[in-house]
Design a protein around this motif. Sequence first.
Motif, short mmCIF file in Angstrom:
data_model
loop_
_atom_site.label_atom_id
_atom_site.label_comp_id
_atom_site.label_asym_id
_atom_site.label_seq_id
_atom_site.Cartn_x
_atom_site.Cartn_y
_atom_site.Cartn_z
N VAL A 97 0.85 -1.18 0.00
CA VAL A 97 0.00 0.00 0.00
C VAL A 97 0.89 1.23 0.00
N LEU A 98 0.45 2.29 -0.67
CA LEU A 98 1.19 3.55 -0.71
C LEU A 98 0.23 4.70 -0.44
N VAL A 99 0.66 5.65 0.36
CA VAL A 99 -0.17 6.81 0.69
C VAL A 99 0.66 8.08 0.47
N ASP A 100 0.22 8.89 -0.48
CA ASP A 100 0.84 10.19 -0.75
C ASP A 100 2.35 10.05 -0.93
N ARG A 101 2.76 9.29 -1.92
CA ARG A 101 4.18 9.08 -2.18
C ARG A 101 4.53 9.57 -3.58
N THR A 102 5.78 9.98 -3.74
CA THR A 102 6.27 10.35 -5.06
C THR A 102 6.46 9.09 -5.90
N ALA A 103 6.61 9.29 -7.21
CA ALA A 103 6.82 8.15 -8.10
C ALA A 103 8.11 7.41 -7.74
N GLN A 104 9.15 8.17 -7.39
CA GLN A 104 10.42 7.53 -7.04
C GLN A 104 10.26 6.71 -5.76
N ILE A 108 10.77 2.62 -5.44
CA ILE A 108 11.72 2.08 -4.46
C ILE A 108 11.04 1.07 -3.56
N GLU A 109 9.82 1.39 -3.12
CA GLU A 109 9.10 0.47 -2.25
C GLU A 109 8.71 -0.80 -3.00
N ALA A 110 8.34 -0.66 -4.27
CA ALA A 110 7.94 -1.83 -5.04
C ALA A 110 9.10 -2.78 -5.29
N LEU A 111 10.33 -2.24 -5.36
CA LEU A 111 11.49 -3.07 -5.62
C LEU A 111 12.29 -3.41 -4.36
N ARG A 112 11.86 -2.89 -3.24
CA ARG A 112 12.62 -3.11 -2.00
C ARG A 112 12.72 -4.61 -1.69
N ASN A 113 13.97 -5.06 -1.49
CA ASN A 113 14.25 -6.44 -1.11
C ASN A 113 13.79 -7.46 -2.15
N GLY A 121 16.16 3.37 -11.38
CA GLY A 121 17.09 4.23 -12.12
C GLY A 121 16.68 5.69 -12.01
N THR A 122 16.54 6.35 -13.14
CA THR A 122 16.16 7.76 -13.17
C THR A 122 14.64 7.89 -13.13
N VAL A 123 14.16 8.83 -12.33
CA VAL A 123 12.73 9.12 -12.25
C VAL A 123 12.53 10.62 -12.40
N ASP A 124 11.86 11.03 -13.47
CA ASP A 124 11.57 12.46 -13.62
C ASP A 124 10.06 12.74 -13.61
N LEU A 143 4.79 -2.57 -10.34
CA LEU A 143 5.41 -1.54 -11.17
C LEU A 143 4.43 -1.01 -12.21
N VAL A 144 3.67 -1.90 -12.82
CA VAL A 144 2.69 -1.47 -13.82
C VAL A 144 1.61 -0.60 -13.18
#
Length: 455
Positions: A97-104, A108-113, A121-124, A143-144
Amino acid sequence: MFEVQNRQRETIGYIFDVFDDEINRTINEIYTLDFSIPLSDPMAAELRENRLIKYKKEHYLVRKVRTARDAENRKTKQIECELQPAELMDDVVESFVLVDRTAQDALIEALRNNRYGWRVGTVDVLTVRSLPETTYTNRWELLVSIREKWGGEFQYDTENMTISLLQNIGQDNGFIIAYSHNMKAIQCVSDYEDWGTRLYALGKDEITTFKVNGTGQNYVESDTVGLYGVIDYVWKTDLETPEILFEASLKKLELIKHPRNSYIVNMVDLRKVPGYEDYTFSLGDTAKVKDKEMNIDVKSRVVSEREFPSTPEDFEVVIDTTPNNYKTLQEQLTEFMNRVKENSDVWDKAKLIDDKTRVEYGKVDYEVSPKPKVMFTNRYYSMPIVYLSLLKEDTNAANPSAAILFSAEFVTGLDSNNNITYDGVDINVIGGPSVLPGHKITMWAFCNDPLSESL
């Protein structure tokens, strides 16, 4: 041609005798590599699970193997691969679950561990979003979901095991595809399915826009109706007020007012011809397609490509001639719908009180933690003037036992040119009871310079 590796990226051997080889790349999808080799090839036995196929700087994971004998007694091994990020489909997350988070932060949370070592990588992409809780989903699906919610396009770097999220991949380097130059064949595909010039927008309980659209009709028409004629299009939503429905319908109409055309072009990849090494292009790049005899002169993006490694003289690209601002318009509509959804109990549509100033009115349940947030139906360049108060909605509710004090902190963002925008308000309850059932915090915001009108 192809290097065979184990999962530790140690070289096992090389494959040179391949046929029916084909690589398909499409924006935001997992690229695929298919090829066949004779069963007698010494490397045939090594093409199995947990093997990587390296082509140039791309690493593909073997996903399916077929062994076949044809009518002429030719024995082959047919290999189907996916770009290595596909392995994230095999890594399941029990709860997310994510609450009020930036795309980066979200990536990061989706790929953590993750068990394979993929990194961000780069996130703009600078939007801030939330993702409702999902259970037992794999990391690729996460990620999707993030890309669909936050916007942007994936860029893969399998050499360094990173996944980037960019506003747009590709560049405009003046790439040209022209008949008698590098074009071999071309076909145009016109898609009339998601197309209309007269939009019937329906909201909750089948409300329409006829009271607010200025025409007295229950539809809105695009400026292309004279070009194409009347093409009816029905769009059903769960929006609750005619004003918000009208604003959303104008954004939707911009997306559908032209048919969508794509050009499938067979071409020679001059990058592999001596003397043309600098004639480069990549997926997502802008390309100009010219064919005088076919009366074709268009410029848009390469949205997919098909490469045949063993026959480099063959190459196929798809140029999507959807207007260059289609993606921006689509994201604006998605963002607008998300804001309305996130504030479903909040908005009475903003109204102009003079030529420049509009009023946004909203309300949220009273609570201290987490602090309430109200997002505007528009984004603004000028800082709004905000007034907060307490509204007793339930006449039987108890009165506050102490004075209620509020302060407002603006939720800001950046437009495509990195200009600061004002997107909403975080409401801080400075003093008063922590819980006050039956009450709502109300907000009046007087705003100028909406971003939607400045683009």
